[in-house]
Design a protein around this motif. Structure first.
Motif, PDB file in Angstrom:
ATOM      1  N   ILE A 109      -5.261 -16.173 -12.803  1.00 10.64           N
ATOM      2  CA  ILE A 109      -4.668 -15.751 -12.194  1.00 10.64           C
ATOM      3  C   ILE A 109      -4.471 -13.963 -12.357  1.00 10.64           C
ATOM      4  O   ILE A 109      -4.649 -12.925 -13.731  1.00 10.64           O
ATOM      5  N   PHE A 110      -4.597 -13.571 -11.151  1.00 12.59           N
ATOM      6  CA  PHE A 110      -4.675 -11.553 -11.173  1.00 12.59           C
ATOM      7  C   PHE A 110      -3.754 -10.655 -10.487  1.00 12.59           C
ATOM      8  O   PHE A 110      -2.394 -11.804 -10.250  1.00 12.59           O
ATOM      9  N   THR A 111      -3.415  -9.709 -11.986  1.00 10.74           N
ATOM     10  CA  THR A 111      -1.539  -8.952 -11.532  1.00 10.74           C
ATOM     11  C   THR A 111      -2.570  -7.712 -10.899  1.00 10.74           C
ATOM     12  O   THR A 111      -3.579  -7.262 -10.929  1.00 10.74           O
ATOM     13  N   ALA A 112      -1.401  -6.944 -10.872  1.00 15.66           N
ATOM     14  CA  ALA A 112      -1.763  -5.536 -10.684  1.00 15.66           C
ATOM     15  C   ALA A 112      -1.472  -4.688 -11.574  1.00 15.66           C
ATOM     16  O   ALA A 112      -2.667  -3.739 -11.272  1.00 15.66           O
ATOM     17  N   SER A 113      -1.575  -5.120 -13.079  1.00 13.38           N
ATOM     18  CA  SER A 113      -2.633  -4.853 -13.515  1.00 13.38           C
ATOM     19  C   SER A 113      -4.093  -4.588 -14.204  1.00 13.38           C
ATOM     20  O   SER A 113      -4.751  -4.361 -14.120  1.00 13.38           O
ATOM     21  N   ASP A 114      -4.624  -5.816 -13.168  1.00 17.35           N
ATOM     22  CA  ASP A 114      -5.984  -5.644 -12.573  1.00 17.35           C
ATOM     23  C   ASP A 114      -6.497  -4.982 -11.306  1.00 17.35           C
ATOM     24  O   ASP A 114      -7.738  -4.351 -11.593  1.00 17.35           O
ATOM     25  N   TYR A 115      -5.730  -5.090 -10.718  1.00 15.79           N
ATOM     26  CA  TYR A 115      -5.501  -4.746  -9.452  1.00 15.79           C
ATOM     27  C   TYR A 115      -4.446  -4.412  -8.777  1.00 15.79           C
ATOM     28  O   TYR A 115      -3.298  -4.279  -8.304  1.00 15.79           O
ATOM     29  N   PRO A 116      -4.457  -2.404  -8.754  1.00 16.87           N
ATOM     30  CA  PRO A 116      -3.668  -1.573  -8.978  1.00 16.87           C
ATOM     31  C   PRO A 116      -3.126  -1.481  -7.308  1.00 16.87           C
ATOM     32  O   PRO A 116      -1.764  -1.855  -6.804  1.00 16.87           O
ATOM     33  N   ALA A 117      -3.772  -2.237  -5.865  1.00 13.36           N
ATOM     34  CA  ALA A 117      -3.526  -2.388  -4.647  1.00 13.36           C
ATOM     35  C   ALA A 117      -2.617  -3.435  -5.005  1.00 13.36           C
ATOM     36  O   ALA A 117      -2.415  -3.772  -3.544  1.00 13.36           O
ATOM     37  N   PHE A 118      -2.309  -4.580  -5.858  1.00  8.38           N
ATOM     38  CA  PHE A 118      -1.462  -5.918  -6.037  1.00  8.38           C
ATOM     39  C   PHE A 118       0.087  -5.068  -5.752  1.00  8.38           C
ATOM     40  O   PHE A 118       1.016  -5.809  -5.325  1.00  8.38           O
ATOM     41  N   ILE A 119       0.803  -3.697  -5.397  1.00 10.90           N
ATOM     42  CA  ILE A 119       1.629  -3.401  -5.777  1.00 10.90           C
ATOM     43  C   ILE A 119       1.386  -2.931  -4.343  1.00 10.90           C
ATOM     44  O   ILE A 119       0.811  -1.598  -4.188  1.00 10.90           O
ATOM     45  N   LEU A 120       2.602  -3.395  -3.205  1.00 12.29           N
ATOM     46  CA  LEU A 120       2.477  -2.726  -2.301  1.00 12.29           C
ATOM     47  C   LEU A 120       4.116  -2.249  -1.888  1.00 12.29           C
ATOM     48  O   LEU A 120       4.952  -2.493  -1.300  1.00 12.29           O
ATOM     49  N   THR A 121       3.385  -0.357  -1.545  1.00 12.48           N
ATOM     50  CA  THR A 121       4.498   0.221  -1.132  1.00 12.48           C
ATOM     51  C   THR A 121       5.265   0.758  -0.019  1.00 12.48           C
ATOM     52  O   THR A 121       5.504   0.762   0.122  1.00 12.48           O
ATOM     53  N   ASP A 122       3.704   0.216   1.185  1.00 18.78           N
ATOM     54  CA  ASP A 122       3.793  -0.078   2.095  1.00 18.78           C
ATOM     55  C   ASP A 122       5.585  -0.170   2.707  1.00 18.78           C
ATOM     56  O   ASP A 122       6.179  -1.691   2.484  1.00 18.78           O
ATOM     57  N   PRO A 123       6.442   0.342   3.635  1.00 20.05           N
ATOM     58  CA  PRO A 123       7.975  -0.197   3.641  1.00 20.05           C
ATOM     59  C   PRO A 123       7.480  -1.448   4.511  1.00 20.05           C
ATOM     60  O   PRO A 123       8.101  -2.326   4.855  1.00 20.05           O
ATOM     61  N   ALA A 124       6.374  -1.636   5.357  1.00 25.58           N
ATOM     62  CA  ALA A 124       6.490  -2.493   5.960  1.00 25.58           C
ATOM     63  C   ALA A 124       6.112  -4.008   5.278  1.00 25.58           C
ATOM     64  O   ALA A 124       7.041  -4.912   5.907  1.00 25.58           O
ATOM     65  N   ALA A 125       5.577  -4.107   4.555  1.00 22.67           N
ATOM     66  CA  ALA A 125       5.005  -5.064   3.190  1.00 22.67           C
ATOM     67  C   ALA A 125       7.203  -5.007   2.197  1.00 22.67           C
ATOM     68  O   ALA A 125       6.897  -6.281   2.584  1.00 22.67           O
ATOM     69  N   VAL A 126       7.477  -3.932   2.794  1.00 20.84           N
ATOM     70  CA  VAL A 126       8.639  -4.413   1.506  1.00 20.84           C
ATOM     71  C   VAL A 126       9.531  -5.727   2.834  1.00 20.84           C
ATOM     72  O   VAL A 126      10.212  -6.332   2.964  1.00 20.84           O
ATOM     73  N   GLU A 127       9.734  -5.039   4.392  1.00 19.39           N
ATOM     74  CA  GLU A 127      10.448  -5.420   5.410  1.00 19.39           C
ATOM     75  C   GLU A 127       9.880  -6.646   5.338  1.00 19.39           C
ATOM     76  O   GLU A 127      11.132  -8.165   6.165  1.00 19.39           O
ATOM     77  N   PHE A 128       8.994  -6.770   5.511  1.00 19.54           N
ATOM     78  CA  PHE A 128       8.140  -8.386   5.224  1.00 19.54           C
ATOM     79  C   PHE A 128       8.976  -9.328   4.509  1.00 19.54           C
ATOM     80  O   PHE A 128       9.163 -10.402   5.311  1.00 19.54           O
ATOM     81  N   PHE A 129       8.976  -8.780   3.342  1.00 17.51           N
ATOM     82  CA  PHE A 129       9.352  -9.829   2.093  1.00 17.51           C
ATOM     83  C   PHE A 129      10.933 -10.125   2.630  1.00 17.51           C
ATOM     84  O   PHE A 129      11.453 -11.168   2.511  1.00 17.51           O
ATOM     85  N   ARG A 130      11.868  -8.801   2.864  1.00 17.35           N
ATOM     86  CA  ARG A 130      12.762  -9.043   3.099  1.00 17.35           C
ATOM     87  C   ARG A 130      13.303 -10.301   3.745  1.00 17.35           C
ATOM     88  O   ARG A 130      14.364 -10.885   3.997  1.00 17.35           O
ATOM     89  N   PHE A 131      12.744  -9.747   5.425  1.00 20.13           N
ATOM     90  CA  PHE A 131      12.392 -10.412   6.956  1.00 20.13           C
ATOM     91  C   PHE A 131      12.514 -12.584   6.210  1.00 20.13           C
ATOM     92  O   PHE A 131      13.231 -13.256   6.703  1.00 20.13           O
ATOM     93  N   PHE A 132      11.848 -12.821   5.271  1.00 21.37           N
ATOM     94  CA  PHE A 132      11.385 -14.094   4.911  1.00 21.37           C
ATOM     95  C   PHE A 132      12.390 -14.548   3.870  1.00 21.37           C
ATOM     96  O   PHE A 132      12.309 -15.492   3.459  1.00 21.37           O
ATOM     97  N   THR A 133      13.410 -14.136   3.398  1.00 19.70           N
ATOM     98  CA  THR A 133      14.241 -13.845   2.414  1.00 19.70           C
ATOM     99  C   THR A 133      15.728 -13.779   2.758  1.00 19.70           C
ATOM    100  O   THR A 133      16.462 -12.695   1.571  1.00 19.70           O
ATOM    101  N   LYS A 134      15.725 -13.507   3.611  1.00 23.64           N
ATOM    102  CA  LYS A 134      17.169 -12.908   3.764  1.00 23.64           C
ATOM    103  C   LYS A 134      17.886 -13.758   3.181  1.00 23.64           C
ATOM    104  O   LYS A 134      18.102 -14.346   3.064  1.00 23.64           O
ATOM    105  N   ASP A 135      19.180 -12.890   2.480  1.00 24.24           N
ATOM    106  CA  ASP A 135      20.406 -13.575   1.742  1.00 24.24           C
ATOM    107  C   ASP A 135      21.388 -13.583   2.072  1.00 24.24           C
ATOM    108  O   ASP A 135      21.947 -12.144   3.070  1.00 24.24           O
TER     109      ASP A 135
END
Length: 138
Positions: A109-135
């Motif tokens: 298992i790898f996390t952002a501690s291993d690869y800082p690139a695993f934290i996606l701050t791109d607004p498109a990535a945040v919107e992607f997450f919200r698009f598929f997990t609409k509340d």
């Protein structure tokens, strides 16, 4: 911050990023929503660039390790501003990756501690997450 939602992405052929199954898991106003599954062909075209940013982060694992499953969760990341050292918290998607070693077939298992690139701050990535997990409570 929403801790009751995640997206799981499975790659049936490690290293083949074009083929995947994505499962969105989140709570709705009733308390639970059955997982919604999507294949690569069911991702809306406007969401494709965000999926590509996830794949770009996974490629950073290198050739020895190939992702087989990814968990994406929405959280916060620190953004440093200006020369005064002030910072602000921004929405970010954090990836946790299960990978298999190309030669030994071992898993890790790898996390952002291993690869800082695993934290996606791109607004498109945040919107992607919200698009598929609409509340529906909103």
């Amino acid at each position: 911050m929403m801790n009751d939602a995640e997206i799981q992405i499975q790659f049936p052929q490690p290293g083949n990023w074009q083929e995947f199954t994505m499962t969105a898991i989140y709570q709705d106003k009733g308390g639970y929503r059955p997982p919604a599954r999507y294949t690569q062909d069911e991702i809306p075209a406007e969401q494709a660039p965000a999926m590509e940013s996830v794949v770009a982060a996974l490629v950073g694992l290198g050739e020895d390790w190939q992702a087989v499953q990814v968990w994406a969760r929405l959280g916060k990341d620190v953004l440093t501003l200006a020369e005064d050292g002030a910072y602000t918290m921004i929405d970010a998607v954090s990836l946790t990756v299960e990978a298999v070693h190309a030669e030994t077939k071992g898993r890790r298992i790898f996390t952002a501690s291993d690869y800082p690139a695993f934290i996606l701050t791109d607004p498109a990535a945040v919107e992607f997450f919200r698009f598929f997990t609409k509340d529906e409570r909103v």
